[in-house]
Motif scaffolding. Structure first.
Motif, PDB file in Angstrom:
ATOM      1  N   GLN A  93       0.828  -1.206   0.000  1.00  0.00           N
ATOM      2  CA  GLN A  93       0.000   0.000   0.000  1.00  0.00           C
ATOM      3  C   GLN A  93       0.865   1.260   0.000  1.00  0.00           C
ATOM      4  N   CYS A 143      -1.140   0.057 -10.130  1.00  0.00           N
ATOM      5  CA  CYS A 143      -1.506   0.201  -8.719  1.00  0.00           C
ATOM      6  C   CYS A 143      -2.843  -0.485  -8.442  1.00  0.00           C
ATOM      7  N   GLU A 147      -3.678  -3.773  -5.991  1.00  0.00           N
ATOM      8  CA  GLU A 147      -4.726  -3.706  -4.968  1.00  0.00           C
ATOM      9  C   GLU A 147      -5.765  -4.808  -5.177  1.00  0.00           C
ATOM     10  N   ASP A 150      -4.645  -7.969  -3.823  1.00  0.00           N
ATOM     11  CA  ASP A 150      -4.199  -7.915  -2.431  1.00  0.00           C
ATOM     12  C   ASP A 150      -2.707  -8.191  -2.313  1.00  0.00           C
TER      13      ASP A 150
END
Length: 512
Positions: A93, A143, A147, A150
């Motif tokens: 993240q 990105c 995400e 995960d």
């Protein structure tokens, strides 16, 4: 600037037009100091100076850089190695947040970036501005993919006394070798994918476009810890030194000859290291007897002559049913003749010059051969210009399997081959070593489905008026080459690119 632009755009809003013109004029003033390398976040001024000349005004230096000696390449790889553990163990993240901050800067500095791209490559404003925006969309694509997965940590079925997960982990240090034709977008494409997955990078810009790629690296690097992204300038010798250095993989965009040599080099050792390579195409557009010929002509001309044909996905070949051959050729010629060739500073310009004398010499030879073995219906060198300017060339009547229909020229040069029926069209379309992109124009559902089933290409378009074989955009199309056009079977811009920068690890952890 809020206006989004892509490769299908027809114009810019006036404020972006004006900003581009200011930035192009500024970039054409050139630079007094040579661009240094960047190693562990610090400039390194070592090596011989080389100049990049404005393709519109040959002899006028627009950028200059230092060619990295082998020792600088070694130092850059060592700096990247030193930061691998910290970078890969940073929460994904956090890596995403840093890259998204860079994304915002690409959008905010779109006109500046486009001006430098145009000064070094001769791109028109639409193509140059679109490239600046594409860089930001590439960052967002990767990105978002990380995400969505995960961070590539997947729970597996576990037994009573243990916990099992499957993890994709970065290889370590990737060498990234960027091309001249999309010096910002494609350098960001490879670099951002490597970075977001936890790899560190040593980036080598093309020696034709050192400033454009250095500017992209400056924007990215400004949001990263020192040593995560390093830059070494130079030509073939620098690229070879990078491939021979202690890298854990290579990402490359360029010629098939160089790309496959990298695959062989990194496969020769105690274990093979990955090479993610996209390597051009000899891309066909099939036009059947049922096609809308106006749509076909528009899509083919847009695809064949954007960036003066210096795109790996450009339409190189038209394969057309004999029943509509003459009509289509007339429409292609009429549209090609409408295109304005000139200085990208002129808002009416559709095509700038080819980038250098080497491509121009190949094109001169191809035109001579085409005139001998077939018919040059339109196009050719525009005399009396300082740069290498060519009107879009359309060639018909070449013999079957002629080299000009088989080998990539990378120039505003389009061949038209007459065939008898759909089966012959598919056979001709597939009769090359490349398999990057392909298109078809047809109103017959059976032909469409056969094309999708039988065509040997990774990026395919059906009845695409905006570009017969071109126009891929992050998250909308992937850019995946088959056959000699790609080394991995997966492509950038899409959902399966990031795993190529990772290796799999299965983890079983028992209870203490």
């Amino acid at each position: 600037m809020a206006t989004a632009v892509n490769y299908s755009s027809q114009n810019l809003e006036s404020s972006l037009d004006e900003a581009f013109e200011r930035e192009l004029a500024r970039a054409r003033q050139g630079m007094s100091e040579a661009l240094p390398h960047v190693v562990a976040g610090k400039p390194v001024a070592d090596g011989e100076v080389f100049d990049r000349f404005d393709p519109v005004m040959p002899g006028e230096s627009v950028s200059r850089a230092l060619a990295a000696p082998a020792g600088v390449v070694t130092d850059a790889v060592a700096a990247a190695k030193e930061t691998t553990r910290i970078w890969r163990n940073r929460p994904y993240q956090d890596r995403i947040a840093l890259l998204r901050a860079a994304k915002a800067e690409f959008s905010g500095r779109a006109a500046e970036i486009a001006g430098v791209i145009s000064a070094e490559t001769g791109k028109t404003r639409l193509e140059a501005v679109a490239e600046a925006y594409e860089a930001g969309d590439l960052i967002e694509q990767y990105c978002a993919e990380l995400e969505r997965h995960d961070g590539f940590v997947t729970p597996m079925r576990s037994q009573a006394e243990e916990r099992n997960t499957d993890v994709l982990r970065p290889y370590g240090v990737f060498g990234v070798i960027a091309p001249f034709n999309f010096p910002v977008a494609l350098s960001v494409n490879m670099t951002a994918a490597a970075l977001v997955t936890g790899n560190t990078v040593v980036l080598k810009p093309s020696d034709k476009t050192p400033w454009s790629t250095a500017l992209a690296a400056e924007i990215l690097g400004g949001h990263l810890p020192d040593g995560v992204l390093n830059v070494v300038h130079g030509g073939a010798a620098t690229g070879q030194a990078l491939a021979e250095a202690d890298v854990d993989g290579i990402a490359f965009t360029g010629s098939a000859e160089v790309g496959w040599s990298l695959v062989r080099k990194l496969g020769d050792g105690p274990w093979a290291r990955p090479v993610l390579a996209e390597m051009g195409g000899q891309n066909p557009a099939i036009v059947t007897a049922s096609a809308d010929l106006d749509a076909a002509a528009e899509g083919i001309v847009r695809s064949a002559f954007g960036l003066s044909g210096q795109k790996c996905s450009a339409c190189r070949r038209v394969v057309v049913d004999g029943a509509v051959h003459d009509q289509l050729v007339d429409k292609l010629v009429e549209r090609a003749k409408r295109l304005s060739v000139g200085d990208p500073a002129d808002p009416t310009t559709d095509l700038g010059p080819v980038i250098d004398d080497a491509i121009a010499a190949r094109l001169d030879q191809a035109l001579a051969t085409a005139g001998r073995d077939g018919t040059v219906v339109t196009g050719g060198r525009i005399e009396g210009q300082r740069g290498n300017f060519f009107a879009p060339a359309i060639v018909t009547g070449l013999p079957a399997a002629h080299p000009l229909t088989r080998d990539e020229l990378f120039a505003p040069f389009l061949t038209v081959t007459r065939v008898d029926g759909f089966a012959a069209a598919i056979a001709e379309a597939n009769a090359v070593n490349y398999g990057l992109s392909a298109g078809i124009f047809t109103t017959d559902d059976t032909e469409r489905e056969r094309f999708l089933d039988e065509i040997e290409a990774g990026v395919v378009y059906v009845n695409r008026r905006e570009g017969a074989t071109t126009g891929a955009w992050p998250g909308i199309q992937s850019f995946c080459g088959w056959k000699a056009s790609g080394s991995s079977g997966k492509g950038g811009l899409g959902p399966w690119y990031l795993p190529g920068f990772c290796r799999e690890q299965s983890r079983t952890i028992g209870h203490p």
